[in-house]
Scaffold this motif. Structure first.
Motif, mmCIF file in Angstrom:
data_model
loop_
_atom_site.group_PDB
_atom_site.id
_atom_site.type_symbol
_atom_site.label_atom_id
_atom_site.label_comp_id
_atom_site.label_asym_id
_atom_site.label_seq_id
_atom_site.Cartn_x
_atom_site.Cartn_y
_atom_site.Cartn_z
ATOM 1 N N UNK A 75 23.529 5.327 91.628
ATOM 2 C CA UNK A 75 22.362 5.072 90.770
ATOM 3 C C UNK A 75 22.446 3.730 90.030
ATOM 4 N N UNK A 76 23.615 3.106 90.087
ATOM 5 C CA UNK A 76 23.802 1.878 89.304
ATOM 6 C C UNK A 76 22.936 0.752 89.868
ATOM 7 N N UNK A 77 22.297 0.008 88.986
ATOM 8 C CA UNK A 77 21.454 -1.125 89.401
ATOM 9 C C UNK A 77 22.336 -2.334 89.693
ATOM 10 N N UNK A 78 22.766 -2.426 90.937
ATOM 11 C CA UNK A 78 23.705 -3.503 91.289
ATOM 12 C C UNK A 78 23.059 -4.886 91.225
ATOM 13 N N UNK A 79 21.727 -4.918 91.294
ATOM 14 C CA UNK A 79 21.047 -6.220 91.283
ATOM 15 C C UNK A 79 20.910 -6.789 89.875
ATOM 16 N N UNK A 80 21.222 -5.938 88.872
ATOM 17 C CA UNK A 80 21.126 -6.388 87.470
ATOM 18 C C UNK A 80 22.500 -6.774 86.923
ATOM 19 N N UNK A 81 22.489 -7.726 86.018
ATOM 20 C CA UNK A 81 23.689 -7.997 85.225
ATOM 21 C C UNK A 81 23.975 -6.790 84.336
ATOM 22 N N UNK A 82 25.227 -6.633 83.918
ATOM 23 C CA UNK A 82 25.488 -5.592 82.926
ATOM 24 C C UNK A 82 24.738 -5.907 81.624
ATOM 25 N N UNK A 83 24.437 -4.870 80.831
ATOM 26 C CA UNK A 83 23.891 -5.108 79.493
ATOM 27 C C UNK A 83 25.076 -5.469 78.604
ATOM 28 N N UNK A 84 25.123 -6.710 78.094
ATOM 29 C CA UNK A 84 26.385 -7.219 77.534
ATOM 30 C C UNK A 84 26.850 -6.550 76.232
#
Ligand SMILES: *Cc1c(COP(=O)(O)O)cnc(C)c1O
Length: 364
Positions: free
Chosen positions: A56-65
């Protein structure tokens, strides 16, 4: 066109070119007891659930820092005192780098002090970032030489002091009173590195409320998640705020983040594994102690430090028998003829014990 030789000469610092890379020996097909890994996996019924979570992880997004959910979960589950935050690192190795980086000054070389023998990354990080490293020898029983520590602190006024609690590679806890004396004597930051806390019966986490120059650093590596690379540290909010300024904003990747969250929701699994490792440690320590010519040092960690008659020869013979441990004899004079052996599964521990017993019988 510039040759690679000229480019290296022109660009790369000479001290780096003199160094060799951190060597990790291949352990393919071996009983791997060299790196203090937890030998257990999560029970199989958790694997599918973890897989679903990771899918389910959004691999296309950066982590929320801000990593706020993970940080909250760490604080809540791992004993960080109320009102205290944590800073996350890509392993505690990165936290060590961030702390050292925060102390670098242009005008004057900053100083890092730690007892030796100790964790090699303290000295290595200091060297790479251009800080002076001051190693203060432990006593032969591996306790802190408090007098020497205090003398060095007064003379050198180090910006950073690292105390591994329990210490690697000696496996013991230093005296609490000695550490508190160091906290009081130091004008700078004192880092208590609790990488082995899951296997120890003590912690300085509660002392964050008492000592404003204390940093307590931990990792999930030895607990059973070495592969995800996640460390955390807590300290006074004013210090954490400074460290946050130099933390790479996305230093913990989204897969590690999701995996850590899942693991901490099931922290009981890791607690039980640690208890099992501690029980194995007691067993292994007792039977090794009974072998002729083997000295076993007390351990509050997931490894044992042994002193033998001829550790180099024993180390090679163990390798021939497919057992990889760490030969620490050359690390420091106090460790002459010492091997460091991780506690593995019952079967792995028996393999090591029987291999050692054979080798000693052959060479006696
Ligand atoms: C193994 C170890 C660490 C490990 O750190 P990670 O980078 O989090 O894997 C830190 N400190 C000490 C003393 C260790 O032995």
């Amino acid at each position: 066109m510039t040759s690679i030789q000229h480019a290296l000469d022109h660009s790369i610092r000479p001290d780096l070119r003199q160094m060799s890379a951190y060597h990790v020996p291949s352990a393919a097909g071996m009983v791997k007891l060299d790196a203090m890994e937890n030998p257990f996996r999560m029970p199989p019924e958790y694997h599918a659930r973890l897989g679903e979570r990771l899918a389910q992880v959004d691999l296309q997004r950066y982590p929320v820092p801000t990593y706020s959910e993970l940080k909250q979960r760490i604080c809540h589950t791992l004993g960080v005192p109320q009102g205290h935050e944590v800073v996350l690192g890509n392993g505690s190795d990165e936290l060590i780098t961030m702390l050292a980086l925060a102390c670098v000054q242009r005008e004057q070389r900053a100083r890092v002090l730690a007892p030796v023998p100790g964790f090699v990354m303290y000295a290595m990080t200091a060297q790479l970032l251009g800080l002076d490293f001051i190693g203060v020898p432990l006593k032969p029983d591996f306790s802190l030489d408090l007098e020497a520590m205090l003398a060095a602190i007064h003379a050198q006024q180090p910006q950073l002091i690292f105390l591994a609690y329990p210490n690697n590679p000696t496996a013991n806890l230093f005296s609490r009173a000695d550490i508190e004396a160091i906290l009081r004597a130091s004008r700078g930051i004192v880092v208590v590195d609790e990488a082995y806390q899951p296997f120890a019966n003590d912690s300085f986490m509660p002392q964050l409320l008492e000592y404003e120059n204390l940093v307590v650093m931990r990792t999930v590596s030895k607990m059973g998640l070495a592969g995800i690379r996640l460390g955390y540290m807590s300290a006074h909010p004013a210090l954490l705020a400074e460290i946050e300024k130099l933390r790479p904003p996305y230093n913990v990747n989204v897969l590690s983040e999701a995996c850590a969250l899942f693991a901490l929701e099931h922290a009981q699994i890791f607690k039980e594994q640690a208890a099992q490792i501690c029980a194995e440690r007691t067993l292994q320590s007792a039977r090794l102690q009974a072998l002729p010519g083997v000295e076993v040092f007390p351990s509050q960690a997931n490894f044992l430090l042994l002193r033998l008659k001829n550790a180099d020869q024993v180390f090679s013979s163990l390798l021939e028998q497919g057992v990889l441990v760490k030969n620490v004899g050359k690390m420091h004079a106090l460790l002459a003829n010492c091997l460091r052996v991780t506690i593995g599964t019952a079967a792995e521990n028996l393999r090591f014990y029987q291999a050692l017993e054979n080798i000693l019988a052959r060479t006696a």
